[in-house]
Motif scaffolding. Structure first.
Motif, PDB file in Angstrom:
ATOM      1  N   VAL A   1      -2.025  -0.942  -3.660  1.00 16.11           N
ATOM      2  CA  VAL A   1      -3.197  -0.213  -3.157  1.00 16.11           C
ATOM      3  C   VAL A   1      -2.930   1.285  -3.065  1.00 16.11           C
ATOM      4  O   VAL A   1      -1.970   1.710  -2.421  1.00 16.11           O
ATOM      5  CB  VAL A   1      -3.579  -0.733  -1.741  1.00 16.11           C
ATOM      6  N   ASP A   2      -3.775   2.051  -3.730  1.00 11.16           N
ATOM      7  CA  ASP A   2      -3.770   3.502  -3.539  1.00 11.16           C
ATOM      8  C   ASP A   2      -5.095   3.837  -2.855  1.00 11.16           C
ATOM      9  O   ASP A   2      -6.148   3.855  -3.489  1.00 11.16           O
ATOM     10  CB  ASP A   2      -3.657   4.224  -4.888  1.00 11.16           C
ATOM     11  N   PRO A   3      -5.054   4.049  -1.524  1.00 10.48           N
ATOM     12  CA  PRO A   3      -6.316   4.191  -0.789  1.00 10.48           C
ATOM     13  C   PRO A   3      -7.106   5.428  -1.205  1.00 10.48           C
ATOM     14  O   PRO A   3      -8.331   5.400  -1.187  1.00 10.48           O
ATOM     15  CB  PRO A   3      -5.871   4.267   0.675  1.00 10.48           C
ATOM     16  N   ILE A   4      -6.391   6.500  -1.542  1.00  7.77           N
ATOM     17  CA  ILE A   4      -7.040   7.656  -2.177  1.00  7.77           C
ATOM     18  C   ILE A   4      -6.065   8.183  -3.221  1.00  7.77           C
ATOM     19  O   ILE A   4      -4.946   8.588  -2.893  1.00  7.77           O
ATOM     20  CB  ILE A   4      -7.383   8.784  -1.180  1.00  7.77           C
ATOM     21  N   ASP A   5      -6.455   8.132  -4.466  1.00  7.00           N
ATOM     22  CA  ASP A   5      -5.652   8.738  -5.523  1.00  7.00           C
ATOM     23  C   ASP A   5      -6.304  10.071  -5.856  1.00  7.00           C
ATOM     24  O   ASP A   5      -7.495  10.133  -6.159  1.00  7.00           O
ATOM     25  CB  ASP A   5      -5.615   7.839  -6.762  1.00  7.00           C
ATOM     26  N   GLY A   6      -5.463  11.125  -5.780  1.00  6.07           N
ATOM     27  CA  GLY A   6      -6.020  12.476  -5.906  1.00  6.07           C
ATOM     28  C   GLY A   6      -6.324  13.017  -4.519  1.00  6.07           C
ATOM     29  O   GLY A   6      -7.352  13.659  -4.295  1.00  6.07           O
TER      30      GLY A   6
ATOM     31  N   GLY B   1       0.838  -1.196   0.000  1.00  4.87           N
ATOM     32  CA  GLY B   1       0.000   0.000   0.000  1.00  4.87           C
ATOM     33  C   GLY B   1       0.874   1.247   0.000  1.00  4.87           C
ATOM     34  O   GLY B   1       1.997   1.222   0.510  1.00  4.87           O
ATOM     35  N   GLU B   2       0.333   2.318  -0.544  1.00  3.80           N
ATOM     36  CA  GLU B   2       1.101   3.565  -0.583  1.00  3.80           C
ATOM     37  C   GLU B   2       1.504   4.018   0.820  1.00  3.80           C
ATOM     38  O   GLU B   2       2.661   4.373   1.048  1.00  3.80           O
ATOM     39  CB  GLU B   2       0.274   4.666  -1.265  1.00  3.80           C
ATOM     40  N   GLU B   3       0.565   3.981   1.748  1.00  2.00           N
ATOM     41  CA  GLU B   3       0.882   4.527   3.076  1.00  2.00           C
ATOM     42  C   GLU B   3       1.763   3.567   3.885  1.00  2.00           C
ATOM     43  O   GLU B   3       2.630   4.014   4.636  1.00  2.00           O
ATOM     44  CB  GLU B   3      -0.406   4.878   3.836  1.00  2.00           C
TER      45      GLU B   3
ATOM     46  N   PRO C   1       3.904   2.080  -8.278  1.00  2.00           N
ATOM     47  CA  PRO C   1       2.964   1.058  -8.755  1.00  2.00           C
ATOM     48  C   PRO C   1       1.511   1.292  -8.356  1.00  2.00           C
ATOM     49  O   PRO C   1       0.609   0.935  -9.108  1.00  2.00           O
ATOM     50  CB  PRO C   1       3.516  -0.251  -8.161  1.00  2.00           C
ATOM     51  N   TRP C   2       1.273   1.888  -7.165  1.00  2.00           N
ATOM     52  CA  TRP C   2      -0.131   2.137  -6.782  1.00  2.00           C
ATOM     53  C   TRP C   2      -0.744   3.218  -7.672  1.00  2.00           C
ATOM     54  O   TRP C   2      -1.951   3.233  -7.866  1.00  2.00           O
ATOM     55  CB  TRP C   2      -0.244   2.519  -5.296  1.00  2.00           C
ATOM     56  N   ASP C   3       0.080   4.108  -8.246  1.00  2.00           N
ATOM     57  CA  ASP C   3      -0.451   5.128  -9.161  1.00  2.00           C
ATOM     58  C   ASP C   3      -0.755   4.547 -10.540  1.00  2.00           C
ATOM     59  O   ASP C   3      -1.662   5.025 -11.220  1.00  2.00           O
ATOM     60  CB  ASP C   3       0.574   6.259  -9.378  1.00  2.00           C
ATOM     61  N   HIS C   4       0.047   3.565 -10.986  1.00  2.00           N
ATOM     62  CA  HIS C   4       0.001   3.166 -12.404  1.00  2.00           C
ATOM     63  C   HIS C   4      -0.495   1.752 -12.674  1.00  2.00           C
ATOM     64  O   HIS C   4      -1.018   1.496 -13.763  1.00  2.00           O
ATOM     65  CB  HIS C   4       1.393   3.364 -13.018  1.00  2.00           C
TER      66      HIS C   4
HETATM   67 CA    CA Z   1      -1.801   8.127  -6.217  1.00  2.00          CA
END
Ligand code: CA
Ligand code: IPD
Ligand code: CA
Length: 270
Positions: A90-95, A67-69, A218-221
């Motif tokens: 995992v990107d729990p919130i993108d943006g 996960g990102e965090e 990777p969580w972004d793309h």
């Molecule tokens: Ca993101």
């Protein structure tokens, strides 16, 4: 082994309703931290990731979660995951910047990679109630409030002059500046949504045609790359000509609605 897509979609909806939407437009200053300048994280990002992590492992026993965090807390996590077969990104919130500003265009997104290849992904825009689901070789599905449909292959535009783009130039080394400037001069328009989920899904469904990125976390793309490739779109490094892979963390990538447009953009960028 892969996940049941209905359960995966349900999980993202649950994370949204339990952990993200209750904080939308209700964040206090204590709920928001700046990881680095302009890079925000909120209590909702952290809680959504903690909610998703064990549930994703339950969906695909034997998988691990990056996960990102969690990676912010333990930067070695990405390296540790590189040898694993089944990895969730995992990107729990993108943006998150949009979420913090009370703008509706943010998403929750996850992707499953098998030996470094993305095989399933889900992207959910909870305020907009838009879900994108993709499985390798099985297409990309759009589930909106009133309709569900498979996205269709994008064969146009093939020329830059009629392409609408989003150029993320921030992490490109300086040597790319002239090429990026040339690209900007050639396209019909360019505008960033500050949300990778939006750029990928907009290209996949025909609302945009082209984008550029150098930092390839990777969580972004990973999630969007599968949605895009399942409709005949391209996410590929212009130097190595390698299609995007989640274990490659940087490089000059162009995302395009189709092969012809990708080739045209590459020629101008190089
Ligand atoms: Ca993101
Ligand atoms: C960001 C967004 C943005 C991209 C940044 C990401 P976050 O993700 O996807 O579009 O340009 O590189 O970090 O921080 O909101 O999850
Ligand atoms: Ca994020």
């Amino acid at each position: 082994m892969t996940a049941d897509m209905d359960q995966l979609a349900g999980l993202l909806r649950e994370a949204a309703s339990e952990k993200v939407l209750p904080r939308f437009r209700s964040l206090t200053s204590q709920d928001v931290e700046e990881k680095s300048r302009g890079d925000f994280v909120t209590v909702a990002d952290k809680e959504a990731e903690l909610f998703l992590t064990p549930r994703l492992i339950d969906l695909v026993p034997g998988s691990i979660v990056v996960g990102e965090e969690a990676t912010t807390a333990d930067p070695d996590l990405l390296e540790k995951a590189a040898g694993e077969e089944l990895t969730w990104y995992v990107d729990p919130i993108d943006g998150t910047a949009l979420f913090v500003a009370g703008e509706p265009g943010f998403a929750i997104m996850v992707a499953l990679a098998d030996k470094g290849e993305v095989v399933q992904s889900a992207i959910y825009f909870p305020v907009l109630n838009e879900m994108f689901l993709a499985e390798k070789g099985a297409g990309a599905l759009f589930v909106g409030a009133n309709s569900t449909s498979y996205l269709t292959a994008r064969t146009s535009p093939q020329s830059l002059e009629t392409a609408d783009a989003a150029f993320y130039t921030k992490h490109f080394p300086g040597q790319w500046a002239p090429g990026l400037k040339r690209l900007k001069e050639r396209v019909s328009s360019y505008r960033n949504e500050m949300c990778a989920a939006r750029e990928y899904t907009d290209i996949a469904r025909g609302a945009k045609d082209l984008a550029s990125y150098h930092r390839m976390l990777p969580w972004d793309h990973a999630p969007g790359s599968l949605v895009l490739s399942e409709v005949g779109g391209v996410a590929r490094n212009v130097e190595t000509r390698q299609d995007y892979r989640p274990r490659i963390l940087q490089g000059p990538h162009i995302l395009a609605a189709n092969e012809e447009l990708w080739q045209a953009a590459r020629k101008v960028l190089l």
